[in-house]
Design a protein around this motif. Structure first.
Motif, PDB file in Angstrom:
ATOM      1  N   TRP A  48      11.471  -1.659   3.058  1.00  0.00           N
ATOM      2  CA  TRP A  48      11.913  -1.404   1.700  1.00  0.00           C
ATOM      3  C   TRP A  48      12.154   0.080   1.445  1.00  0.00           C
ATOM      4  O   TRP A  48      12.972   0.453   0.605  1.00  0.00           O
ATOM      5  CB  TRP A  48      10.901  -1.966   0.697  1.00  0.00           C
ATOM      6  N   ARG A  49      11.464   0.939   2.177  1.00  0.00           N
ATOM      7  CA  ARG A  49      11.664   2.378   1.938  1.00  0.00           C
ATOM      8  C   ARG A  49      13.019   2.854   2.450  1.00  0.00           C
ATOM      9  O   ARG A  49      13.446   3.957   2.151  1.00  0.00           O
ATOM     10  CB  ARG A  49      10.533   3.171   2.586  1.00  0.00           C
ATOM     11  N   ASN A  83       6.800  -2.387  -5.124  1.00  0.00           N
ATOM     12  CA  ASN A  83       6.809  -3.374  -4.054  1.00  0.00           C
ATOM     13  C   ASN A  83       5.703  -3.002  -3.068  1.00  0.00           C
ATOM     14  O   ASN A  83       5.826  -2.029  -2.338  1.00  0.00           O
ATOM     15  CB  ASN A  83       8.181  -3.343  -3.368  1.00  0.00           C
ATOM     16  N   PHE A  84       4.584  -3.736  -3.066  1.00  0.00           N
ATOM     17  CA  PHE A  84       3.473  -3.400  -2.193  1.00  0.00           C
ATOM     18  C   PHE A  84       2.650  -4.641  -1.903  1.00  0.00           C
ATOM     19  O   PHE A  84       3.022  -5.748  -2.295  1.00  0.00           O
ATOM     20  CB  PHE A  84       2.602  -2.296  -2.809  1.00  0.00           C
ATOM     21  N   PRO A 136      -1.936   1.405 -15.035  1.00  0.00           N
ATOM     22  CA  PRO A 136      -1.294   2.703 -15.297  1.00  0.00           C
ATOM     23  C   PRO A 136      -0.570   3.217 -14.066  1.00  0.00           C
ATOM     24  O   PRO A 136      -1.097   3.148 -12.945  1.00  0.00           O
ATOM     25  CB  PRO A 136      -2.473   3.613 -15.648  1.00  0.00           C
ATOM     26  N   ALA A 138      -0.241   6.141 -13.229  1.00  0.00           N
ATOM     27  CA  ALA A 138      -0.959   7.308 -12.707  1.00  0.00           C
ATOM     28  C   ALA A 138      -1.847   6.978 -11.506  1.00  0.00           C
ATOM     29  O   ALA A 138      -2.110   7.851 -10.687  1.00  0.00           O
ATOM     30  CB  ALA A 138      -1.802   7.925 -13.818  1.00  0.00           C
ATOM     31  N   VAL A 139      -2.312   5.741 -11.403  1.00  0.00           N
ATOM     32  CA  VAL A 139      -3.210   5.390 -10.291  1.00  0.00           C
ATOM     33  C   VAL A 139      -2.468   4.749  -9.135  1.00  0.00           C
ATOM     34  O   VAL A 139      -3.101   4.355  -8.155  1.00  0.00           O
ATOM     35  CB  VAL A 139      -4.350   4.469 -10.761  1.00  0.00           C
ATOM     36  N   MET A 140      -1.164   4.655  -9.205  1.00  0.00           N
ATOM     37  CA  MET A 140      -0.437   4.045  -8.104  1.00  0.00           C
ATOM     38  C   MET A 140       0.916   4.701  -7.866  1.00  0.00           C
ATOM     39  O   MET A 140       1.867   4.054  -7.448  1.00  0.00           O
ATOM     40  CB  MET A 140      -0.275   2.540  -8.306  1.00  0.00           C
ATOM     41  N   ARG A 141       0.969   5.988  -8.086  1.00  0.00           N
ATOM     42  CA  ARG A 141       2.234   6.689  -7.855  1.00  0.00           C
ATOM     43  C   ARG A 141       2.658   6.620  -6.399  1.00  0.00           C
ATOM     44  O   ARG A 141       3.841   6.715  -6.086  1.00  0.00           O
ATOM     45  CB  ARG A 141       2.101   8.152  -8.301  1.00  0.00           C
ATOM     46  N   GLY A 142       1.690   6.481  -5.507  1.00  0.00           N
ATOM     47  CA  GLY A 142       2.032   6.413  -4.095  1.00  0.00           C
ATOM     48  C   GLY A 142       2.885   5.223  -3.728  1.00  0.00           C
ATOM     49  O   GLY A 142       3.545   5.216  -2.684  1.00  0.00           O
ATOM     50  N   GLN A 143       2.873   4.183  -4.571  1.00  0.00           N
ATOM     51  CA  GLN A 143       3.664   2.999  -4.280  1.00  0.00           C
ATOM     52  C   GLN A 143       5.081   3.096  -4.822  1.00  0.00           C
ATOM     53  O   GLN A 143       5.857   2.157  -4.695  1.00  0.00           O
ATOM     54  CB  GLN A 143       2.967   1.757  -4.858  1.00  0.00           C
ATOM     55  N   ARG A 154       3.976  12.249  -4.002  1.00  0.00           N
ATOM     56  CA  ARG A 154       3.463  12.151  -2.656  1.00  0.00           C
ATOM     57  C   ARG A 154       2.461  13.242  -2.369  1.00  0.00           C
ATOM     58  O   ARG A 154       2.577  14.337  -2.862  1.00  0.00           O
ATOM     59  CB  ARG A 154       4.619  12.277  -1.654  1.00  0.00           C
ATOM     60  N   LYS A 155       1.476  12.956  -1.534  1.00  0.00           N
ATOM     61  CA  LYS A 155       0.502  13.942  -1.067  1.00  0.00           C
ATOM     62  C   LYS A 155       1.201  14.905  -0.115  1.00  0.00           C
ATOM     63  O   LYS A 155       2.044  14.496   0.647  1.00  0.00           O
ATOM     64  CB  LYS A 155      -0.658  13.259  -0.348  1.00  0.00           C
TER      65      LYS A 155
ATOM     66  N   LEU B  79       0.955   3.957   3.515  1.00  0.00           N
ATOM     67  CA  LEU B  79       0.100   4.403   2.422  1.00  0.00           C
ATOM     68  C   LEU B  79      -0.908   3.326   2.059  1.00  0.00           C
ATOM     69  O   LEU B  79      -0.573   2.148   2.055  1.00  0.00           O
ATOM     70  CB  LEU B  79       0.963   4.717   1.198  1.00  0.00           C
ATOM     71  N   GLU B  81      -3.886   2.667  -1.130  1.00  0.00           N
ATOM     72  CA  GLU B  81      -4.057   3.206  -2.484  1.00  0.00           C
ATOM     73  C   GLU B  81      -4.896   2.259  -3.337  1.00  0.00           C
ATOM     74  O   GLU B  81      -5.144   1.120  -2.938  1.00  0.00           O
ATOM     75  CB  GLU B  81      -2.658   3.362  -3.107  1.00  0.00           C
ATOM     76  N   THR B  82      -5.331   2.742  -4.481  1.00  0.00           N
ATOM     77  CA  THR B  82      -6.012   1.939  -5.498  1.00  0.00           C
ATOM     78  C   THR B  82      -7.197   1.183  -4.919  1.00  0.00           C
ATOM     79  O   THR B  82      -7.282  -0.032  -4.999  1.00  0.00           O
ATOM     80  CB  THR B  82      -5.011   0.966  -6.170  1.00  0.00           C
ATOM     81  N   ILE B 142      -8.379   1.965  -9.586  1.00  0.00           N
ATOM     82  CA  ILE B 142      -9.191   2.560  -8.537  1.00  0.00           C
ATOM     83  C   ILE B 142     -10.594   2.855  -9.026  1.00  0.00           C
ATOM     84  O   ILE B 142     -10.782   3.302 -10.168  1.00  0.00           O
ATOM     85  CB  ILE B 142      -8.502   3.849  -8.029  1.00  0.00           C
ATOM     86  N   THR B 151      -5.437   9.264  -5.502  1.00  0.00           N
ATOM     87  CA  THR B 151      -5.535   7.807  -5.604  1.00  0.00           C
ATOM     88  C   THR B 151      -5.054   7.109  -4.343  1.00  0.00           C
ATOM     89  O   THR B 151      -5.096   5.885  -4.273  1.00  0.00           O
ATOM     90  CB  THR B 151      -4.708   7.291  -6.800  1.00  0.00           C
ATOM     91  N   SER B 152      -4.609   7.886  -3.343  1.00  0.00           N
ATOM     92  CA  SER B 152      -4.043   7.276  -2.153  1.00  0.00           C
ATOM     93  C   SER B 152      -4.412   8.068  -0.909  1.00  0.00           C
ATOM     94  O   SER B 152      -4.907   9.201  -1.006  1.00  0.00           O
ATOM     95  CB  SER B 152      -2.512   7.218  -2.274  1.00  0.00           C
ATOM     96  N   VAL B 154      -2.629   8.711   3.093  1.00  0.00           N
ATOM     97  CA  VAL B 154      -1.491   8.475   3.969  1.00  0.00           C
ATOM     98  C   VAL B 154      -1.961   7.757   5.226  1.00  0.00           C
ATOM     99  O   VAL B 154      -3.061   8.012   5.732  1.00  0.00           O
ATOM    100  CB  VAL B 154      -0.828   9.819   4.332  1.00  0.00           C
ATOM    101  N   TYR B 197      -1.387  -1.501  -0.311  1.00  0.00           N
ATOM    102  CA  TYR B 197      -0.753  -0.799   0.794  1.00  0.00           C
ATOM    103  C   TYR B 197       0.739  -1.126   0.842  1.00  0.00           C
ATOM    104  O   TYR B 197       1.186  -2.129   0.313  1.00  0.00           O
ATOM    105  CB  TYR B 197      -1.418  -1.173   2.133  1.00  0.00           C
ATOM    106  N   SER B 198       1.476  -0.250   1.446  1.00  0.00           N
ATOM    107  CA  SER B 198       2.895  -0.495   1.666  1.00  0.00           C
ATOM    108  C   SER B 198       3.418   0.461   2.715  1.00  0.00           C
ATOM    109  O   SER B 198       2.717   1.408   3.093  1.00  0.00           O
ATOM    110  CB  SER B 198       3.700  -0.360   0.369  1.00  0.00           C
TER     111      SER B 198
END
Lengths: 155, 198
Positions: A48-49, A83-84, A136, A138-143, A154-155, B79, B81-82, B142, B151-152, B154, B197-198
């Motif tokens: 998907w990415r 999508n995760f 929120p 804010a707790v899942m921006r990584g997705q 991203r980190k 990734l 997360e949560t 989380i 919150t995540s 890598v 995860y994704s």
């Protein structure tokens, strides 16, 4: 007019995709990313990415005979899709009243308005909807898809 | 893509703060490591063990136990997360009104200004951290944080850090005595750990 058996063969091929050399579990489990130009990307062929996420107007999960859809129609605050999957382990009470342990395997699709994420949590084994909930952003921006740079963090 | 592979390990209370103050150390082998599968059916004594709690003199606490979770194979994902841990009512056979499982996410000393976590303390006791009760339902958000309090984490084969947390059980003076573990009828004691995860 196409012969009925030919139509059935086409449907079977679409669902099983034997040409993809997939593990059996994914022959009846996949996600579709529908782009605005009518193109449909299949999760069994592309990560998907790697999809042009800004062009996606609908995400569909197919698991066995269950279908779940998230689109952007009628959502003026829509920003992007999510999508995760969920992993881990959980416990439940079986039909005999006994506690059992099982791995958590869920596919999740949803959308965000930039503040909250509206999620459908789908059981990987059965395709049944587990629940719909809001979280929120804010707790899942990584997705958030990396192409959606104004929301991803991203980190 | 497959689900990434995670593991849970208990490490000893005496582990020095300097042994967990880098990402590599938190993921690596510690001298006091023990494999544990939090909530897994007991096999070979691999459960997280809170020991014996004597309530003959009233409400009492268990010892503090330290755990960490990290990922050893990414399954094609990038990734995780949560992260959250919770103890469903159906998984908790305790009936005493004030029996509570408390936890705190801890961070290495490389987190100089912890807010969502507390810096790890060697030989921790109940008074070492400000605890919170393990939720009785899926919090959805989380409640276990990596050291950097993001919150995540890598995934690149392995996770870039580990989750560290401390737990103890506060037992009501009138709690029903016995051994609480796994799915034992009336003495259930099993956690749920969930992440995205994704």
């Amino acid at each position: 007019m196409k012969h009925v058996s030919g139509i059935i063969d086409d449907v079977t091929a679409l669902h099983t995709r034997r040409d993809l050399h997939l593990d059996n579990v994914y022959r009846r489990r996949w996600r579709e990313y529908h782009l605005f130009d009518g193109t449909v990307k299949d999760s069994r062929e592309i990560n998907w990415r790697q999809v042009e996420w800004e062009k996606v107007v609908k995400v569909v999960v197919h698991i066995r005979d269950e279908v779940h859809t998230v689109d952007c129609v009628g959502k003026p605050s829509f920003q992007t899709f999510v999508n995760f999957s969920h992993g881990g382990f959980e416990h439940f009470t079986n039909e005999r009243g006994e506690l059992e342990k099982r791995a958590i395997r869920q596919w999740c699709i949803g959308w965000t308005d930039g503040t909250n994420v509206f999620i459908k949590e789908i059981d990987f084994a059965t395709g049944l909807l587990v629940r719909e909930y809001v979280e929120p952003l804010a707790v899942m921006r990584g997705q958030i898809h990396p192409r959606v740079t104004h929301l991803a963090n991203r980190k | 893509m497959a689900e990434p592979t995670h593991r849970q390990r208990q490490f000893g209370l005496a582990e020095a703060t300097t042994a967990v103050d880098t990402e590599a150390e938190r993921k690596g082998a510690l001298g006091t490591d023990a494999a544990v599968n939090m909530g897994e059916p007991p096999t070979g004594g691999s459960e997280l063990d809170f020991g014996i709690i004597d309530i003959s003199g009233g409400q009492a606490n268990s010892v503090v136990v330290n755990s960490r979770i990290d990922w050893t194979a990414d399954g094609g994902n990038t990734l995780v997360e949560t992260f959250r841990v919770y103890l469903l009512a159906a998984d908790n056979g305790f009936t005493g009104g004030s029996t509570v499982v408390n936890y705190e996410t801890v961070s290495g000393a490389d987190q100089g200004a912890p807010s969502a976590t507390e810096n790890y303390v060697a030989n921790a006791v109940v008074g070492s951290y400000t605890w919170q009760a393990v939720p009785a339902t899926d919090p959805a958000s989380i409640n276990l944080y990596p050291t950097d309090e993001g919150t995540s984490m890598v995934l690149s084969t392995t996770s870039d850090d580990a989750l560290l947390f401390a737990m103890y059980v506060q037992v009501d003076a009138a709690e029903v005595t016995g051994t609480y573990k796994a799915a034992d009828a009336g003495k259930e004691f099993r956690f749920t750990f969930k992440y995205a995860y994704s």
